[in-house]
Design a protein around this motif. Structure first.
Motif, short mmCIF file in Angstrom:
data_model
loop_
_atom_site.label_atom_id
_atom_site.label_comp_id
_atom_site.label_asym_id
_atom_site.label_seq_id
_atom_site.Cartn_x
_atom_site.Cartn_y
_atom_site.Cartn_z
N GLY A 113 14.43 45.19 16.54
CA GLY A 113 14.69 43.77 16.31
C GLY A 113 14.47 42.91 17.55
N PHE A 114 13.59 43.38 18.44
CA PHE A 114 13.24 42.58 19.63
C PHE A 114 12.33 41.45 19.17
CE2 PHE A 114 10.50 41.89 23.44
CZ PHE A 114 11.49 41.57 24.36
N SER A 115 12.87 40.24 19.04
CA SER A 115 12.15 39.15 18.39
C SER A 115 12.53 37.81 19.01
CB SER A 115 12.48 39.12 16.89
OG SER A 115 13.86 38.84 16.71
N GLU A 116 11.74 36.79 18.66
CA GLU A 116 12.05 35.44 19.12
C GLU A 116 13.39 34.97 18.55
OE1 GLU A 116 9.78 31.16 19.71
OE2 GLU A 116 9.02 32.58 18.22
N SER A 117 13.68 35.33 17.31
CA SER A 117 14.96 34.93 16.72
C SER A 117 16.12 35.58 17.46
CB SER A 117 15.00 35.28 15.24
OG SER A 117 14.87 36.67 15.04
N LEU A 118 15.94 36.79 17.97
CA LEU A 118 17.00 37.42 18.76
C LEU A 118 17.24 36.62 20.04
CD1 LEU A 118 18.98 39.66 19.52
CD2 LEU A 118 17.04 40.98 20.40
N LEU A 119 16.19 36.18 20.70
CA LEU A 119 16.37 35.37 21.91
C LEU A 119 17.19 34.12 21.61
CD1 LEU A 119 12.90 35.43 23.71
CD2 LEU A 119 14.86 36.92 24.07
N HIS A 120 16.93 33.52 20.46
CA HIS A 120 17.65 32.29 20.11
C HIS A 120 19.12 32.54 19.78
CE1 HIS A 120 13.55 30.37 18.89
NE2 HIS A 120 13.74 30.38 20.19
#
Length: 465
Positions: A18-25
């Motif tokens: 789940g390493f994703s842009e949504s995780l960063l957010h």
């Protein structure tokens, strides 16, 4: 590419975790803002406190933290990550080597992974590869995204634009003078499972053959007294890079092709800035250009901005030399923005729309690629005076939103409020002049100029009688 098995292992594990842009957010805005400003402590602390299975991936690969292997995401192939240069493994610890940024803007349908350098604690090295930032996102948003045959990413850096072009272009050429940037672009494409591109180490258009349906570039447009950073500092004196890019880009566009370029230009004392840039646009055969100024920076602010960018905010000698360089050029300010080019179709003999430049510093947002196409289409369909007066100009219900609200002259505002009462605009001239206590000629001029301007910008359409 070399290590393709390791690349596949890392990609699969990144997506599974789940390493994703949504995780960063999901991290706090304050931590992300501080990180973007070069202060990673808060983001690293939040990663350490998080229970998300990919938190240690964010800590090491994105935020540049060193962690104990016992704290790392279980089952992640760290050895494979080391094999492709993302990390170092030693002394029971995982040390960051390259930064990995998950991204998911259109036209991507799943997260891609962009490779760049972590920010060092001191001044940036001259071959530093920057992570995607505000300029990258601006260029990505401005770019039209129709399916095409050939595209060129000029100055590919981390490969962010190349990755997006590969989603809708059958063949992509990516160039950069920095060999580390070329390597980063190739790894970005491989980790993102994108179609491969032809990645070449070269400067500007050197050695580039053939023509293209689309050219994009976020070039090194910073006007510095010396070229210390390949990713940023212009290889030309003053603002000479942009006219060279415009000439070279227009010459390599196929009929019907597009180019979107970021750039900057001087505001020279005692000269209006359009007078400086208009000659660059006038000499492009069979090509229409739209140059838009998004921001204007006074010279001291411009110098301080780029000193901070290079982590040299306290370098007073460099600041003094930079200010003197721009003063010698007669600069009062520096304009920053974009240029969009459109090459005329060979099967359309009508003359191209005249090029234009404008100040868009008050716009509500950056236009999308679809908005860019619409700007050119609107310019092609501006009515003449007779069509305006014998028609019924109306507010466009599908007007572009990126510009935000605009002012309307009082005479035209009166017409828009009363247009249902008249068959044509000319029928209302006397009533409008009487209602506003203005001369007929003044109303007529306000109508014609106002309708033309609002048609050009998509706010008004003409309903024929």
């Amino acid at each position: 590419m070399r290590g393709s098995r390791a690349v596949t292992q890392v990609r699969t594990a990144l997506r599974a975790a789940g390493f994703s842009e949504s995780l960063l957010h999901s991290f706090t805005p304050s931590a992300l803002t501080a990180f973007d400003a070069g202060a990673p402590h808060d983001l690293r602390q939040e990663c350490a406190a998080s229970n998300h299975p990919a938190a240690s991936l964010v800590a090491v690969l994105y935020a540049g933290a060193t962690i104990e292997t016992t704290s790392a995401t279980p089952d992640f192939p760290w050895t494979a990550a080391a094999d492709i240069g993302l990390v170092h493994l030693r002394d029971g610890r995982i040390h960051p080597r390259l930064r990995l940024t998950p991204v998911s803007p259109p036209p991507l349908t799943s997260d891609g992974f962009v490779v760049s350098d972590h920010l060092p604690p001191g001044p940036l090295p001259d071959d530093h590869v920057m992570a995607p930032g505000g300029s990258s996102r601006t260029l990505a948003r401005l770019t039209p995204r129709q399916p095409i045959d050939r595209a060129l990413d000029l100055g590919c850096g981390s490969g962010y634009q190349t990755l997006l072009l590969a989603q809708h272009a059958a063949h992509v050429v990516a160039t950069d003078p920095n060999p580390r940037a070329c390597a980063a672009t190739a790894l970005t494409l491989a980790l993102s499972a994108a179609p491969p591109a032809q990645v070449r180490q070269t400067s500007l258009f050197d050695g580039i053959t053939g023509d293209f349906d689309l050219i994009v570039s976020s070039p090194p447009f910073v006007m510095a007294p010396s070229r210390e950073h390949t990713y940023r500092d212009s290889p030309f004196p003053a603002d000479g890079l942009l006219p060279a890019l415009l000439t070279g880009g227009a010459a390599r566009l196929r009929p019907g092709g597009w180019a979107v370029l970021l750039g900057s230009w001087l505001h020279v004392q005692a000269q209006d800035w359009p007078q400086r840039v208009q000659p660059w646009l006038a000499d492009l055969p069979d090509t229409t250009a739209w140059l838009a100024e998004r921001e204007r920076l006074p010279v001291p602010d411009y110098v301080d901005l780029w000193l901070r960018d290079a982590h040299r905010a306290d370098d007073h000698a460099q600041r003094t030399a930079w200010l003197a360089y721009l003063e010698d050029l007669g600069a009062a300010a520096v304009g920053v923005g974009w240029v969009a080019l459109h090459r005329t179709h060979a099967d359309r003999p009508s003359p191209p729309v005249p090029s234009w430049c404008e100040d868009v510093s008050t716009a509500a947002a950056v236009p999308s690629g679809a908005d860019v196409l619409a700007e050119f289409a609107q310019r092609r369909s501006v009515p003449n005076a007779a069509a305006i007066l014998h028609g019924r100009p109306r507010l466009n219900p599908a007007a572009p939103t990126w510009r935000g609200p605009i002012g309307v002259p009082s005479a035209l505002h009166w017409w828009l409020a009363h247009s249902d009462d008249y068959l044509t605009m000319s029928d209302a001239l006397s009533d409008c002049a009487s209602a506003l206590s203005e001369d007929h000629a003044d109303v007529l001029v306000a109508w014609l100029t106002g309708v033309c301007e609002l048609c050009e910008k998509g706010f008004v359409t003409l309903e024929p009688h």
